[in-house]
Enzyme design. Structure first.
Site, PDB file in Angstrom:
ATOM      1  N   GLU A  94     -12.289 -25.899  57.624  1.00  0.00           N
ATOM      2  CA  GLU A  94     -12.265 -24.736  56.743  1.00  0.00           C
ATOM      3  C   GLU A  94     -12.610 -25.141  55.318  1.00  0.00           C
ATOM      4  O   GLU A  94     -12.293 -26.244  54.884  1.00  0.00           O
ATOM      5  CB  GLU A  94     -10.880 -24.081  56.800  1.00  0.00           C
ATOM      6  CG  GLU A  94     -10.603 -23.506  58.187  1.00  0.00           C
ATOM      7  CD  GLU A  94      -9.218 -22.908  58.363  1.00  0.00           C
ATOM      8  OE1 GLU A  94      -9.096 -22.008  59.209  1.00  0.00           O
ATOM      9  OE2 GLU A  94      -8.266 -23.330  57.691  1.00  0.00           O
ATOM     10  N   CYS A 107     -13.201 -25.423  47.492  1.00  0.00           N
ATOM     11  CA  CYS A 107     -12.226 -26.370  48.016  1.00  0.00           C
ATOM     12  C   CYS A 107     -12.753 -26.798  49.387  1.00  0.00           C
ATOM     13  O   CYS A 107     -12.866 -25.970  50.290  1.00  0.00           O
ATOM     14  CB  CYS A 107     -10.865 -25.686  48.116  1.00  0.00           C
ATOM     15  SG  CYS A 107      -9.616 -26.705  48.923  1.00  0.00           S
ATOM     16  N   CYS A 114      -6.127 -34.244  60.063  1.00  0.00           N
ATOM     17  CA  CYS A 114      -5.703 -35.244  59.087  1.00  0.00           C
ATOM     18  C   CYS A 114      -4.808 -36.255  59.775  1.00  0.00           C
ATOM     19  O   CYS A 114      -4.032 -35.900  60.660  1.00  0.00           O
ATOM     20  CB  CYS A 114      -4.936 -34.581  57.931  1.00  0.00           C
ATOM     21  SG  CYS A 114      -4.618 -35.683  56.535  1.00  0.00           S
ATOM     22  N   CYS A 118       2.183 -35.363  56.138  1.00  0.00           N
ATOM     23  CA  CYS A 118       2.993 -34.653  55.143  1.00  0.00           C
ATOM     24  C   CYS A 118       3.690 -33.485  55.850  1.00  0.00           C
ATOM     25  O   CYS A 118       3.038 -32.668  56.493  1.00  0.00           O
ATOM     26  CB  CYS A 118       2.106 -34.147  54.015  1.00  0.00           C
ATOM     27  SG  CYS A 118       1.158 -35.453  53.238  1.00  0.00           S
ATOM     28  N   CYS A 121       2.694 -29.656  55.203  1.00  0.00           N
ATOM     29  CA  CYS A 121       1.280 -29.257  55.235  1.00  0.00           C
ATOM     30  C   CYS A 121       0.851 -28.852  56.641  1.00  0.00           C
ATOM     31  O   CYS A 121       1.079 -29.573  57.608  1.00  0.00           O
ATOM     32  CB  CYS A 121       0.406 -30.410  54.733  1.00  0.00           C
ATOM     33  SG  CYS A 121      -1.361 -30.023  54.772  1.00  0.00           S
ATOM     34  N   GLY A 165      -7.858 -32.860  55.415  1.00  0.00           N
ATOM     35  CA  GLY A 165      -8.155 -34.281  55.492  1.00  0.00           C
ATOM     36  C   GLY A 165      -7.796 -35.058  54.246  1.00  0.00           C
ATOM     37  O   GLY A 165      -7.482 -34.494  53.196  1.00  0.00           O
ATOM     38  N   SER A 197      -8.801 -35.281  45.518  1.00  0.00           N
ATOM     39  CA  SER A 197      -7.336 -35.270  45.597  1.00  0.00           C
ATOM     40  C   SER A 197      -6.883 -36.152  46.747  1.00  0.00           C
ATOM     41  O   SER A 197      -7.371 -36.018  47.866  1.00  0.00           O
ATOM     42  CB  SER A 197      -6.870 -33.830  45.819  1.00  0.00           C
ATOM     43  OG  SER A 197      -5.478 -33.795  46.061  1.00  0.00           O
ATOM     44  N   SER A 220      -1.444 -36.350  44.969  1.00  0.00           N
ATOM     45  CA  SER A 220      -0.374 -35.480  45.444  1.00  0.00           C
ATOM     46  C   SER A 220       0.918 -36.281  45.436  1.00  0.00           C
ATOM     47  O   SER A 220       1.193 -37.032  46.358  1.00  0.00           O
ATOM     48  CB  SER A 220      -0.703 -34.999  46.858  1.00  0.00           C
ATOM     49  OG  SER A 220      -1.943 -34.345  46.836  1.00  0.00           O
ATOM     50  N   LEU A 221       1.668 -36.116  44.376  1.00  0.00           N
ATOM     51  CA  LEU A 221       2.842 -36.976  44.192  1.00  0.00           C
ATOM     52  C   LEU A 221       4.083 -36.372  44.843  1.00  0.00           C
ATOM     53  O   LEU A 221       4.698 -36.973  45.704  1.00  0.00           O
ATOM     54  CB  LEU A 221       3.058 -37.201  42.691  1.00  0.00           C
ATOM     55  CG  LEU A 221       4.022 -38.308  42.305  1.00  0.00           C
ATOM     56  CD1 LEU A 221       3.582 -39.663  42.831  1.00  0.00           C
ATOM     57  CD2 LEU A 221       4.196 -38.373  40.785  1.00  0.00           C
ATOM     58  N   ASN A 296       3.201 -22.953  49.441  1.00  0.00           N
ATOM     59  CA  ASN A 296       2.695 -21.955  50.379  1.00  0.00           C
ATOM     60  C   ASN A 296       3.359 -22.182  51.709  1.00  0.00           C
ATOM     61  O   ASN A 296       3.070 -23.167  52.382  1.00  0.00           O
ATOM     62  CB  ASN A 296       1.176 -22.091  50.514  1.00  0.00           C
ATOM     63  CG  ASN A 296       0.501 -21.968  49.170  1.00  0.00           C
ATOM     64  OD1 ASN A 296       0.694 -20.988  48.464  1.00  0.00           O
ATOM     65  ND2 ASN A 296      -0.243 -22.979  48.785  1.00  0.00           N
ATOM     66  N   CYS A 339      -3.498 -23.863  49.424  1.00  0.00           N
ATOM     67  CA  CYS A 339      -3.236 -25.279  49.657  1.00  0.00           C
ATOM     68  C   CYS A 339      -2.283 -25.479  50.825  1.00  0.00           C
ATOM     69  O   CYS A 339      -1.222 -24.877  50.874  1.00  0.00           O
ATOM     70  CB  CYS A 339      -2.526 -25.883  48.450  1.00  0.00           C
ATOM     71  SG  CYS A 339      -3.586 -26.456  47.186  1.00  0.00           S
TER      72      CYS A 339
HETATM   73  N1  SAH Z   1      -5.083 -35.172  51.500  1.00  0.00           N
HETATM   74  C1  SAH Z   1      -5.370 -34.804  50.156  1.00  0.00           C
HETATM   75  C2  SAH Z   1      -6.074 -33.476  49.998  1.00  0.00           C
HETATM   76  C3  SAH Z   1      -5.583 -32.302  50.831  1.00  0.00           C
HETATM   77  S1  SAH Z   1      -4.093 -31.486  50.396  1.00  0.00           S
HETATM   78  C4  SAH Z   1      -4.107 -34.823  49.328  1.00  0.00           C
HETATM   79  O1  SAH Z   1      -3.042 -35.040  49.883  1.00  0.00           O
HETATM   80  O2  SAH Z   1      -4.172 -34.678  48.119  1.00  0.00           O
HETATM   81  C5  SAH Z   1      -4.381 -30.629  48.896  1.00  0.00           C
HETATM   82  C6  SAH Z   1      -3.106 -30.366  48.104  1.00  0.00           C
HETATM   83  O3  SAH Z   1      -2.286 -29.342  48.747  1.00  0.00           O
HETATM   84  C7  SAH Z   1      -2.215 -31.581  47.997  1.00  0.00           C
HETATM   85  O4  SAH Z   1      -1.730 -31.710  46.700  1.00  0.00           O
HETATM   86  C8  SAH Z   1      -1.093 -31.251  48.959  1.00  0.00           C
HETATM   87  O5  SAH Z   1       0.059 -31.987  48.701  1.00  0.00           O
HETATM   88  C9  SAH Z   1      -0.949 -29.776  48.754  1.00  0.00           C
HETATM   89  N2  SAH Z   1      -0.234 -29.067  49.811  1.00  0.00           N
HETATM   90  C10 SAH Z   1      -0.161 -29.394  51.119  1.00  0.00           C
HETATM   91  N3  SAH Z   1       0.576 -28.478  51.780  1.00  0.00           N
HETATM   92  C11 SAH Z   1       0.967 -27.563  50.867  1.00  0.00           C
HETATM   93  C12 SAH Z   1       1.726 -26.346  50.938  1.00  0.00           C
HETATM   94  N4  SAH Z   1       2.205 -25.924  52.092  1.00  0.00           N
HETATM   95  N5  SAH Z   1       1.920 -25.646  49.800  1.00  0.00           N
HETATM   96  C13 SAH Z   1       1.380 -26.076  48.631  1.00  0.00           C
HETATM   97  N6  SAH Z   1       0.659 -27.184  48.504  1.00  0.00           N
HETATM   98  C14 SAH Z   1       0.457 -27.928  49.606  1.00  0.00           C
END
Ligand code: SAH
Length: 346
Positions: A94, A107, A114, A118, A121, A165, A197, A220-221, A296, A339
């Site tokens: 997507e 985006c 992936c 996390c 996610c 990913g 990112s 993504s900290l 989200n 996201c």
């Molecule tokens: N793998 C990469 C890029 C994809 S995620 C990364 O981790 O940065 C893109 C962003 O969305 C990241 O900052 C991730 O932590 C955030 N993200 C993932 N799930 C989310 C959610 N449910 N709500 C808000 N942000 C989320």
């Protein structure tokens, strides 16, 4: 339909020129075809109208153009567009177009699924099927650029690698795609308008610094405390914060590029003063800013956005420490385009 013909876009311009010389044609023919493939984003050899019919047939016999297909396009009430993109082997990824008053951002995805885990996610629930090729990443950008022109009367202005990913686990192809996107022979976009990112793969952050890349880095900290971060991003056990921090210091020393930390504040997970203090400390190691992202929800209720008081506390404490903080509101939630919501539900 599977085929054994070679993907013509896997060839460099030089290889394409050499191919034509080998076929008894002029090297220049390679330039013409290359321009059709990238700058003009041709889907088929028939479109290449300044190439003779015989040559087009010869190309057809030797190569394929594995162009992506936009399978479905959904439009959100806020103008966000989500594409479900079909790849040549029928896998789906997507990509999302996010319009604001001043910019249109694409985006894009870098992998099918992936390999990271996390827990907040949706993409993490799909296992990683494969890496995207450079042309598949490039095509997502072209598709969004076309939609931006069509629905918002302006070209695409920015690109974020925040789709499906982990871009740094498909580094070579992501870099090649960005080379094409920024090249005058491709889309000629400025690398300063591109953000990669990452969840934070220290070795690859250092490699990016060594490669002297010109795009921006976001990490993504979500927590600057190891136990907390490991509990929500289990791969942190393999790449703990100390190694991430060291890589980021290296990045800044080499590139002088400020880092953006993406951060969601969740109820009962990272909404206490000690969490903010740890973040402030982490931010001091290399010039950085913090992007507080709205959570989200993905189906289950395990994670919940923190109360607004907690977000205010983050903002106040960070600002009191001279750290720039922005608060990012979600876009396209009604079509699962925000996201962390990309999971091929359709
Ligand atoms: N793998 C990469 C890029 C994809 S995620 C990364 O981790 O940065 C893109 C962003 O969305 C990241 O900052 C991730 O932590 C955030 N993200 C993932 N799930 C989310 C959610 N449910 N709500 C808000 N942000 C989320």
């Amino acid at each position: 339909m599977s085929t054994t013909k070679q993907d013509i876009r896997a060839l460099t311009k030089e290889q394409l020129r050499a191919f034509f010389v080998k076929e008894g044609d002029k090297a220049f023919r390679g330039n013409q075809v290359y321009e059709w493939l990238w700058q003009k984003s041709a889907h088929s050899f028939e479109e290449m109208t300044n190439i003779s019919k015989e040559t087009r047939q010869m190309l057809e016999a030797n190569f394929v153009i594995n162009h992506i297909q936009v399978d479905t396009m959904q439009r959100s009430s806020d103008g966000t567009i989500k594409n479900a993109v079909r790849l040549h082997d029928d896998l789906i990824v997507e990509s999302v177009l996010i319009p604001t008053a001043t910019r249109t951002t694409a985006c894009v995805s870098s992998q099918v699924g992936c390999s990271l885990d996390c827990r907040f996610c949706a993409t993490a629930r799909l296992k990683r099927m494969r890496n995207l090729n450079p042309d598949e990443i490039y095509d997502q950008v072209v598709a969004i650029d076309n939609e931006s022109r069509l629905y918002h009367n302006r070209p695409l202005s920015n690109i974020v690698f925040m789709g499906m990913g982990e871009p740094l686990m498909n580094y070579k192809n992501v870099l090649e795609a960005i080379d094409k996107i920024t090249s005058p022979e491709g889309l000629a976009m400025s690398p300063k308008r591109i953000v990669v990112s990452t969840s934070g793969v220290p070795k690859m952050i250092k490699k990016m610094a060594d490669d002297n890349v010109k795009f921006k880095l976001a990490v993504s900290l979500h927590s600057a405390i190891d136990e907390v971060r490991t509990s929500i991003m289990p791969f942190n056990a393999t790449f703990p914060l100390a190694s991430l921090r060291e890589a980021l210091e290296y990045w800044y020393t080499k590139t002088k590029n400020r880092i953006t930390y993406e951060y969601v504040v969740w109820k009962g997970i990272n909404d206490q003063r000690k969490d903010v203090d740890a973040l402030v400390k982490f931010c001091k190691f290399a010039p950085s800013k913090v992007n507080l992202i709205e959570y989200n929800p993905i189906d289950d209720g395990e994670f919940q956005q923190a109360k607004s008081e907690a977000i205010d506390m983050y903002q106040n404490v960070l600002e009191a420490n001279n750290i720039t903080v922005t608060i990012r509101r979600s876009r396209g939630k009604d079509i699962d385009a925000a996201c962390g919501q990309l999971a091929n539900k359709s």
